[in-house]
Every structure is written in structure tokens, then in C-alpha cells.
Design a protein around this motif. Structure first.
Motif, short mmCIF file in Angstrom:
data_model
loop_
_atom_site.label_atom_id
_atom_site.label_comp_id
_atom_site.label_asym_id
_atom_site.label_seq_id
_atom_site.Cartn_x
_atom_site.Cartn_y
_atom_site.Cartn_z
N LYS A 35 -9.20 -2.57 -13.68
CA LYS A 35 -7.90 -2.53 -14.37
C LYS A 35 -7.72 -3.78 -15.23
CE LYS A 35 -2.98 -1.97 -13.56
NZ LYS A 35 -1.92 -1.79 -12.58
N ILE A 36 -8.06 -4.95 -14.69
CA ILE A 36 -7.94 -6.20 -15.44
C ILE A 36 -8.85 -6.17 -16.67
CG2 ILE A 36 -8.41 -8.69 -15.34
CD1 ILE A 36 -7.65 -8.44 -12.28
N LEU A 37 -10.06 -5.63 -16.49
CA LEU A 37 -11.03 -5.57 -17.59
C LEU A 37 -10.83 -4.36 -18.49
CD1 LEU A 37 -14.23 -6.65 -15.63
CD2 LEU A 37 -12.91 -8.02 -17.26
N THR A 70 -1.16 -23.03 1.64
CA THR A 70 -0.68 -21.66 1.84
C THR A 70 -0.95 -20.87 0.57
OG1 THR A 70 1.54 -22.24 1.08
CG2 THR A 70 1.18 -22.26 3.46
N PRO A 71 -1.20 -19.57 0.71
CA PRO A 71 -1.41 -18.76 -0.50
C PRO A 71 -0.10 -18.68 -1.29
CG PRO A 71 -1.48 -17.38 1.49
CD PRO A 71 -1.33 -18.79 1.93
N LYS A 72 -0.22 -18.87 -2.59
CA LYS A 72 0.97 -18.86 -3.43
C LYS A 72 0.95 -17.73 -4.47
CE LYS A 72 2.24 -23.66 -2.83
NZ LYS A 72 2.15 -23.58 -1.43
N ILE A 73 -0.20 -17.10 -4.66
CA ILE A 73 -0.28 -16.01 -5.62
C ILE A 73 -0.94 -14.80 -4.97
CG2 ILE A 73 -0.32 -17.54 -7.63
CD1 ILE A 73 -3.33 -17.03 -7.82
N ALA A 74 -0.67 -13.64 -5.51
CA ALA A 74 -1.25 -12.40 -5.00
C ALA A 74 -2.71 -12.30 -5.41
CB ALA A 74 -0.47 -11.20 -5.54
N LEU A 75 -3.47 -11.50 -4.68
CA LEU A 75 -4.88 -11.30 -4.99
C LEU A 75 -5.08 -10.83 -6.43
CD1 LEU A 75 -7.87 -11.07 -4.21
CD2 LEU A 75 -7.36 -8.79 -3.29
N SER A 76 -4.27 -9.89 -6.89
CA SER A 76 -4.43 -9.37 -8.25
C SER A 76 -4.25 -10.47 -9.30
CB SER A 76 -3.47 -8.22 -8.51
OG SER A 76 -2.14 -8.64 -8.31
N GLU A 77 -3.30 -11.37 -9.09
CA GLU A 77 -3.08 -12.47 -10.03
C GLU A 77 -4.25 -13.46 -9.98
OE1 GLU A 77 0.09 -16.06 -10.99
OE2 GLU A 77 0.64 -14.53 -9.52
N GLY A 78 -4.75 -13.75 -8.78
CA GLY A 78 -5.90 -14.64 -8.65
C GLY A 78 -7.14 -14.06 -9.30
N LEU A 79 -7.35 -12.75 -9.14
CA LEU A 79 -8.49 -12.09 -9.80
C LEU A 79 -8.35 -12.18 -11.31
CD1 LEU A 79 -9.00 -8.82 -7.74
CD2 LEU A 79 -10.61 -10.71 -7.97
N SER A 80 -7.17 -11.93 -11.79
CA SER A 80 -6.93 -11.98 -13.24
C SER A 80 -7.21 -13.39 -13.77
CB SER A 80 -5.50 -11.56 -13.54
OG SER A 80 -5.26 -11.58 -14.93
N ASP A 81 -6.70 -14.40 -13.10
CA ASP A 81 -6.94 -15.79 -13.51
C ASP A 81 -8.43 -16.12 -13.48
OD1 ASP A 81 -4.20 -16.09 -13.77
OD2 ASP A 81 -3.97 -17.31 -11.96
#
Length: 93
Positions: A35-37, A70-81
Motif C-alpha cells: 500500500k505504501i509503495l 516506549t513506542p510512539k508511532i504505529a507500525l504503518s507509520e514506521g514502515l512508511s518512514d
């Protein structure tokens, strides 16, 4: 950011799981990346092979305790970054 992670870990030794502690299926991860790509996912789900791990979820307790992380962002946002970072690297910018 990497600079922040370096500051957190410069006086620490060990291996740390950096995770959200949310179990994610491999094909869900693949679909997020597609989806990101802006790609259409193409895969076939096969039966498990002997020795395959049925489920796995990283526990980040050591990072929480020793690094005050602590985790501060969701997996989808981290993948996108992460994808954007590697795209910039490959473009030479």
C-alpha cells in the motif's frame, strides 16, 4: 530518529526488541508495504512447513525498563518512514 536512539543507547549494552508488542501477520505486513509503495499485493498462502513458527510477537520490556523507551508511532507509520528513508538513500539525495 537515529540520533535520539543513539543517545538512549550509548551507555547501554545488550539487544533490545523495538516493537509495538502487537502481533502482525506476515501477509498483513506485506500488504502494508504494498500500500505504501502503491503496488498491488501478489501472494499465495501455502500450508505451513515443518518447523515453521506459527506465531511470534516481540516483547519490548527490556527497552522500556533499561532505555525508558516506549513506542510512539504505529507500525504503518514506521514502515512508511523507513521506506521513504531507503528511497531517499537509493536516489542519492
Amino acid at each position: 530518529s537515529r540520533k535520539y536512539m543513539w543517545k538512549m543507547t550509548k551507555n547501554s549494552n545488550g539487544i533490545y526488541n523495538i516493537s509495538t508488542e502487537i502481533e502482525t501477520k506476515t501477509y498483513d505486513l506485506y500488504e502494508m508495504i504494498c500500500k505504501i509503495l502503491k503496488m498491488k499485493p501478489k501472494y499465495t498462502i501455502l500450508p505451513p512447513r515443518p518447523g515453521d513458527i506459527a506465531k511470534s510477537c516481540l516483547i519490548n520490556a527490556k527497552a522500556r525498563q533499561e532505555l525508558n523507551w516506549t513506542p510512539k508511532i504505529a507500525l504503518s507509520e514506521g514502515l512508511s518512514d523507513t521506506i521513504k528513508y531507503f528511497q531517499l538513500l537509493s536516489s542519492g539525495e
